[in-house]
Design a protein around this motif. Structure first.
Motif, PDB file in Angstrom:
ATOM      1  N   SER A 215      26.883  46.073  -9.363  1.00 32.11           N
ATOM      2  CA  SER A 215      27.832  45.335  -8.528  1.00 32.11           C
ATOM      3  C   SER A 215      28.423  46.186  -7.416  1.00 32.11           C
ATOM      4  N   ALA A 216      28.439  47.499  -7.588  1.00 36.72           N
ATOM      5  CA  ALA A 216      28.991  48.363  -6.547  1.00 36.72           C
ATOM      6  C   ALA A 216      28.159  48.326  -5.275  1.00 36.72           C
ATOM      7  N   ALA A 217      26.950  47.784  -5.354  1.00 39.49           N
ATOM      8  CA  ALA A 217      26.092  47.722  -4.166  1.00 39.49           C
ATOM      9  C   ALA A 217      26.692  46.840  -3.081  1.00 39.49           C
ATOM     10  N   THR A 218      27.549  45.886  -3.465  1.00 36.10           N
ATOM     11  CA  THR A 218      28.169  45.021  -2.463  1.00 36.10           C
ATOM     12  C   THR A 218      29.241  45.761  -1.677  1.00 36.10           C
TER      13      THR A 218
ATOM     14  N   THR B  71      34.421  41.191 -17.517  1.00 34.93           N
ATOM     15  CA  THR B  71      34.569  40.016 -16.657  1.00 34.93           C
ATOM     16  C   THR B  71      33.311  39.761 -15.822  1.00 34.93           C
ATOM     17  N   SER B  72      32.608  40.831 -15.415  1.00 34.57           N
ATOM     18  CA  SER B  72      31.352  40.647 -14.690  1.00 34.57           C
ATOM     19  C   SER B  72      30.309  39.990 -15.583  1.00 34.57           C
ATOM     20  N   LEU B  73      30.268  40.385 -16.835  1.00 31.62           N
ATOM     21  CA  LEU B  73      29.326  39.798 -17.778  1.00 31.62           C
ATOM     22  C   LEU B  73      29.595  38.304 -17.973  1.00 31.62           C
ATOM     23  N   ILE B  74      30.863  37.950 -18.098  1.00 28.83           N
ATOM     24  CA  ILE B  74      31.218  36.530 -18.246  1.00 28.83           C
ATOM     25  C   ILE B  74      30.847  35.755 -16.988  1.00 28.83           C
ATOM     26  N   ALA B  75      31.126  36.334 -15.811  1.00 32.27           N
ATOM     27  CA  ALA B  75      30.855  35.651 -14.542  1.00 32.27           C
ATOM     28  C   ALA B  75      29.364  35.401 -14.346  1.00 32.27           C
TER      29      ALA B  75
ATOM     30  N   ILE C 225      28.151  32.595 -16.529  1.00 31.90           N
ATOM     31  CA  ILE C 225      28.503  31.289 -15.969  1.00 31.90           C
ATOM     32  C   ILE C 225      27.558  30.936 -14.830  1.00 31.90           C
ATOM     33  N   GLY C 226      27.228  31.907 -13.979  1.00 28.12           N
ATOM     34  CA  GLY C 226      26.302  31.648 -12.881  1.00 28.12           C
ATOM     35  C   GLY C 226      24.932  31.202 -13.370  1.00 28.12           C
TER      36      GLY C 226
ATOM     37  N   ALA D  68      27.940  38.707  -9.157  1.00 31.04           N
ATOM     38  CA  ALA D  68      27.632  38.130 -10.469  1.00 31.04           C
ATOM     39  C   ALA D  68      27.241  36.656 -10.345  1.00 31.04           C
ATOM     40  N   ILE D  69      28.183  35.832  -9.919  1.00 32.23           N
ATOM     41  CA  ILE D  69      27.908  34.390  -9.828  1.00 32.23           C
ATOM     42  C   ILE D  69      26.847  34.105  -8.774  1.00 32.23           C
ATOM     43  N   TYR D  70      27.041  34.641  -7.591  1.00 28.32           N
ATOM     44  CA  TYR D  70      26.154  34.318  -6.467  1.00 28.32           C
ATOM     45  C   TYR D  70      24.725  34.815  -6.660  1.00 28.32           C
ATOM     46  N   PRO D  71      24.484  36.096  -7.002  1.00 26.24           N
ATOM     47  CA  PRO D  71      23.091  36.530  -7.171  1.00 26.24           C
ATOM     48  C   PRO D  71      22.347  35.755  -8.256  1.00 26.24           C
TER      49      PRO D  71
END
Length: 467
Positions: free
Chosen positions: A351-354, A101-105, A108-109, A317-320
C-alpha cells in the motif's frame, strides 16, 4: 470619536462573512458541473481551457508542498517520539492496525467485485485500453525506496524515497540526543511554515473543486458514466462501507468510544480529502482533527504523517481489488483463489506504493502485474479516475484518523473528555500551531482551550469503557 451611525456601519461590515467552508465546496461543485456542461454542450473552448487550468494550478500547488512537507513531517514525527514513554509499542500498534484495517478493506473490495461483476454490461473492450506511462513492479517498489542521490527524490517527487531519507534523518537525530536539538528545532519551525503555507492553498479548495469537476465534465461528459456505472457504484459503496461501517465498529468495540463523535470531529478532514484528492495535502487538517479528538500531540504527530504516506484503504485496498476484477472481466480473464490471495497480499503489503498523492495508478499497475493481467487495462480507468479518487481519498483519510484514536484508546492515553467534547471546525480557519515544547503543550487552534495528557499518562477511564 466616531458617531453611533458610523460605528453601526463598521459593525455591519465586520459581520459580513463568507459561507461555511462546506457550503463553499458545494457551490464550487455545482458551478463546476454547470460550467463543464456548458463548455461541452456549446463547445466553449475558452471556458474549457479556463476550467482545466484552474484545476491544474490547484493540484500543482498541492504537489509543490508535498516533497518538503513529507520530509519534515516524517522526520519531525520520529523525533517527537522522544517525548513518548512507550514509543516502540505505539509504533508497533499503529502498524498492526494499519495492516488489520487494510485487510478488512481489501476483503470488502473483493466481495463487492464478486457480487457486482463490475465489468459486465459495459460496452468497453480491450481495444479501448492503453498502457499507462507510469507503472509499478515489486522490483521497482523494493529497490526504488533507496535513492541514488539526495536531490532526485525531491526533483522527481518520489515520495517513498523522501520518506526513507526523512526516516534516516529522524532516527539519527534521536540517536544524537541533545546535540541534534538545533536541527530538530529547525525542522519543527520549517514544518510549521509549510503547514501555514499549505493552509493558504487549502482555502482555494472550493475554486479547485470547480476547476477539477468542470474539467472532467467538459472532457468526458455524462456518457462515460454508463460504461462505468457498476464499477463506480462498487467503489463508492465499498469506500462508504469501510468509512461508515467498519471504522465505527472498530471504534466502538476496540476503542470503546462513540463513533458518531469521531465523525463529528473528523468531518473537516474527510471533506477536504474528498475535494483535494491528496492524503498528504489533507495531512495538517487530519492531524488537527485527530488532536481535537483527544489523541496526544506527540503521538498524533507521528501516526498521522506515517498514515498519510502508507495508510491507503481506499486507493490501495478497495480500488485495486475492484479494478483487477473489472479489468479481468473486460479482457475475459478468469481469476481463481490464488489470484484473490495475491490481491490481498499486494494490498496489505504494497500500500505504500501509492505514497499519499492523487491517483492510484502505480498501485493498480503493481496489482495487475502481480496477477499477470494486461496493463492496458489501466487506460480503461483513467477517464473515470478523478470521480473515483474523491471517495478513495476520503476513505484513506478516515482510516488515517481512525487508527490513532483506536491505538490511543487501547493504550489508555486518549483524552476522553476532549474526545467527547470535540466539535467540527472550519477548514479555512487560521491555525496557529504552536511550536512543540518539552512539556507537550496543546492549543491546536484559536478557539481550542482544552488540555490533553502527554503520552503515557493515564487519561480518563480505562480503554475498554465506552465514550
Amino acid at each position: 470619536m466616531s458617531s453611533p451611525s458610523t460605528a453601526t456601519a463598521e459593525t455591519g461590515r465586520r459581520r459580513i462573512s463568507l459561507p461555511p467552508f462546506w457550503a463553499q465546496i458545494l457551490i464550487g461543485l455545482a458551478l463546476g458541473v454547470l460550467l463543464g456542461w456548458v463548455a461541452r454542450t456549446w463547445s466553449v473552448e475558452w471556458l474549457g481551457t479556463t476550467l482545466s487550468e484552474i484545476g491544474r494550478i490547484f493540484v500543482q500547488l498541492l504537489r509543490l508542498a508535498v516533497a518538503p512537507l513529507v520530509f519534515f513531517a516524517i522526520a519531525v514525527s520520529i523525533t517527537n517520539l522522544r517525548k513518548v514513554s512507550n514509543a516502540a509499542r505505539l509504533a508497533g500498534q499503529t502498524l498492526l492496525w494499519f495492516l488489520i484495517t487494510s485487510l478488512i478493506a481489501v476483503a470488502i473490495g473483493i466481495t463487492l467485485g464478486l457480487i457486482t461483476n463490475p465489468g459486465s454490461g459495459s460496452s468497453l473492450t480491450p481495444a479501448d485500453g492503453e498502457a499507462p506511462g507510469t507503472t509499478g513492479s515489486w522490483l521497482d517498489f523494493l529497490t526504488g525506496i533507496i535513492p541514488t542521490n539526495i536531490i532526485e527524490p525531491f526533483a522527481e517527487l518520489r515520495v517513498l524515497q523522501i520518506v526513507f531519507l526523512a526516516a534516516i534523518v529522524g532516527i539519527v537525530a534521536l540517536k544524537l540526543g541533545d546535540r541534534a536539538a538545533p536541527v530538530i528545532t529547525f525542522g519543527e519551525t520549517v514544518l510549521e511554515m509549510l503547514q501555514k503555507a499549505l493552509w493558504w492553498v487549502i482555502r482555494l479548495a472550493p475554486l479547485g473543486t470547480l476547476g477539477l469537476i468542470g474539467r472532467s465534465i467538459n472532457e468526458y461528459g455524462w456518457d462515460l458514466l454508463g460504461d462505468y456505472a457498476k464499477f463506480t457504484a462498487a467503489v463508492y459503496i465499498g469506500s462508504l462501507l469501510v468509512m461508515f461501517g467498519v471504522y465505527p465498529l472498530l471504534l466502538r468495540f476496540f476503542g470503546g468510544v462513540n463513533p458518531l463523535q469521531f465523525y463529528r470531529g473528523a468531518w473537516p478532514a474527510l471533506q477536504l480529502g474528498f475535494v483535494s484528492r491528496s492524503s498528504v495535502g489533507t495531512m495538517p487538517v487530519t492531524q488537527r482533527a485527530t488532536e481535537r479528538l483527544g489523541v496526544p500531540r506527540e503521538y498524533a504527530s507521528f501516526a498521522v504523517p506515517f498514515g498519510a504516506t502508507t495508510k491507503m484503504d481506499g486507493c490501495a485496498a478497495i480500488y485495486p481489488a475492484l479494478a483487477a476484477i473489472f479489468i479481468a472481466e473486460i479482457f475475459d480473464v478468469s481469476l481463481g483463489i490464488q489470484e484473490y490471495i495475491l490481491i490481498v497480499f499486494v494490498s496489505v503489503i504494497g500500500s505504500a506504493a501509492t505514497a499519499g498523492m492523487t491517483g492510484a495508478t502505480v498501485m493498480t499497475t503493481l496489482t495487475l502485474s502481480t496477477l499477470g493481467l494486461p496493463l492496458e487495462g489501466v487506460g480503461l480507468l483513467l477517464a473515470i479516475d478523478p470521480i473515483l479518487d474523491m471517495i478513495r481519498t476520503s476513505a484513506n483519510v478516515a482510516g488515517q484518523a481512525t487508527v490513532p484514536v483506536i491505538v490511543a484508546a487501547r493504550e489508555n492515553i486518549l483524552d476522553r473528555e476532549a474526545y467527547d467534547n470535540a466539535t467540527s471546525f472550519e477548514i479555512d480557519e487560521e491555525w496557529d500551531a504552536p511550536a512543540p515544547a518539552a512539556s507537550g503543550g496543546d492549543g491546536d487552534g484559536p478557539d481550542d482551550g482544552d488540555t490533553r495528557p502527554t503520552a503515557g499518562a493515564g487519561a480518563g477511564p480505562s480503554a475498554g469503557s465506552a465514550g
